[in-house]
Design an enzyme around this catalytic site. Sequence first.
Site, PDB file in Angstrom:
ATOM      1  N   LYS A  32       0.836  -1.202   0.000  1.00 45.59           N
ATOM      2  CA  LYS A  32       0.000   0.000   0.000  1.00 45.59           C
ATOM      3  C   LYS A  32       0.875   1.258   0.000  1.00 45.59           C
ATOM      4  CE  LYS A  32      -3.878  -2.213  -0.351  1.00 45.59           C
ATOM      5  NZ  LYS A  32      -4.486  -3.072   0.608  1.00 45.59           N
TER       6      LYS A  32
HETATM    7  C1  LIG Z   1      -5.618  -4.093   0.837  1.00 44.98           C
HETATM    8  C2  LIG Z   1      -7.086  -3.851   0.942  1.00 44.98           C
HETATM    9  C3  LIG Z   1      -7.819  -4.132   2.101  1.00 44.98           C
HETATM   10  C4  LIG Z   1      -7.251  -4.904   3.252  1.00 44.98           C
HETATM   11  O1  LIG Z   1      -6.190  -4.329   3.845  1.00 44.98           O
HETATM   12  P1  LIG Z   1      -5.404  -5.184   4.961  1.00 44.98           P
HETATM   13  O2  LIG Z   1      -4.613  -4.137   5.670  1.00 44.98           O
HETATM   14  O3  LIG Z   1      -4.569  -6.173   4.236  1.00 44.98           O
HETATM   15  O4  LIG Z   1      -6.431  -5.805   5.841  1.00 44.98           O
HETATM   16  C5  LIG Z   1      -9.147  -3.766   2.163  1.00 44.98           C
HETATM   17  N1  LIG Z   1      -9.753  -3.177   1.125  1.00 44.98           N
HETATM   18  C6  LIG Z   1      -9.104  -2.914  -0.018  1.00 44.98           C
HETATM   19  C7  LIG Z   1      -9.836  -2.231  -1.127  1.00 44.98           C
HETATM   20  C8  LIG Z   1      -7.752  -3.264  -0.154  1.00 44.98           C
HETATM   21  O5  LIG Z   1      -7.113  -3.041  -1.316  1.00 44.98           O
END
Ligand SMILES: *Cc1c(COP(=O)(O)O)cnc(C)c1O
Length: 405
Positions: A200
Amino acid sequence: MPSNKPQEIEVPFHRASITDAEIDEVVKVLRSGWITSGPLVKRFEQAFAEYIGCTHAIALNSCTAGLHLALEALGIERGDAVVVPTMTFAATAEVVRYLDANPVFIDCREEDFNMDTAQLPEVIARAQATAPVRAVIPVHYGGQIGEVNSLKDTAAEHGLKIIEDAAHCCPAKFRDSDDADWQNVGSIGDVAAFSFYANKTITTGEGGMAITEDPALEERMRIMSLHGMSRDAWKRFSKEGSYYYEIVAPGYKYNLTDIAAAIGVHQLRRADELHCERTRIAAFYSEQLSDIDEVILPRLIPNRLHSWHLYVIRLKVDRLTIDRKAFVEALRELGITTSVHWMPLHMHPYYRDKYGYRPEDFPVAARLYDEVLTLPLFPGMTDEQLDHVVSSVRSIVSTHLRSGV
Ligand SMILES: *Cc1c(COP(=O)(O)O)cnc(C)c1O
């Protein structure tokens, strides 16, 4: 002299940008003797609230945890319905199932792949016939906030809570017009949840943050994030704390460690710099790929600050002799790893079989799924890597043109 063969350039889909600042802070935490939730988590929460512009921020071990805690704190219960875009990651809908409630899917719009809010009244009306519709979870696809005003109006009209899946949105903003004030991500919803997963925009390895303006929601989410204990562990074990706590609900284990928060505080300090770099790469792609007729580039909605978590192109598959899958493989043969965001949730076996969805029930998402491809985009990509991606896309297109169209 060896020739500079382009196929020797490797381009991973992602590589985390970690500097000595993050590494040194982690080492400091490790040496301090206090490695789980403690002072670094507090620092990270405060800095995050300041950066995003919100009152309460709760550091968690994932964004998924944040979405789950938000639904729980908002009182979503067994049998309730929650509107979820089908064009999203697994997390957005599975959290609804955690509470034995049911996700009701909604299609996306072609423009920005965000929820098609024009369909929201109809989706609510149809679901309302069999279950109370209690909430909606907009996902800001790729880091670009979608249609906001009609979403808020429809939600208010039907008494729906809004939980923003802001996993891609550190940072993202919107405004109503050129001369309006910028508004922060999270200001649409009762709660917003961010992700610090490895790929991210900022990362803690694994991690997340839930934000809210509502002190009652903050309290409930904080309590439920740590076993339903009436006090935080860091307070219990700090000098001014005590051994005493009460269990007020069967909570979860969703707290972030200080080791992770140590990475987070420095990633956050670098967030604007990282965002700048992402924006530069996105602009480069958009400029360099703009003359390829067989590819549709990401569309920018006016008055949005885009995080550029994802750079997603669409293939005009009817003008090519290969499909998306073969295109992905061709890029891989040239050393480039890409991804697909996403196969719509209603096409996955669990949701398809449980709720009886057919692909064509959400035609826009189903069609986009056949066309989309996410290019590598991460701070630290070299000019050589960027040029290689651009020239590879160009050459694969040009060698697979369908004649007569
Ligand atoms: C990555 C992601 C999540 C989950 O994030 P985590 O921190 O891995 O739980 C939720 N929603 C979207 C749209 C994502 O891309």
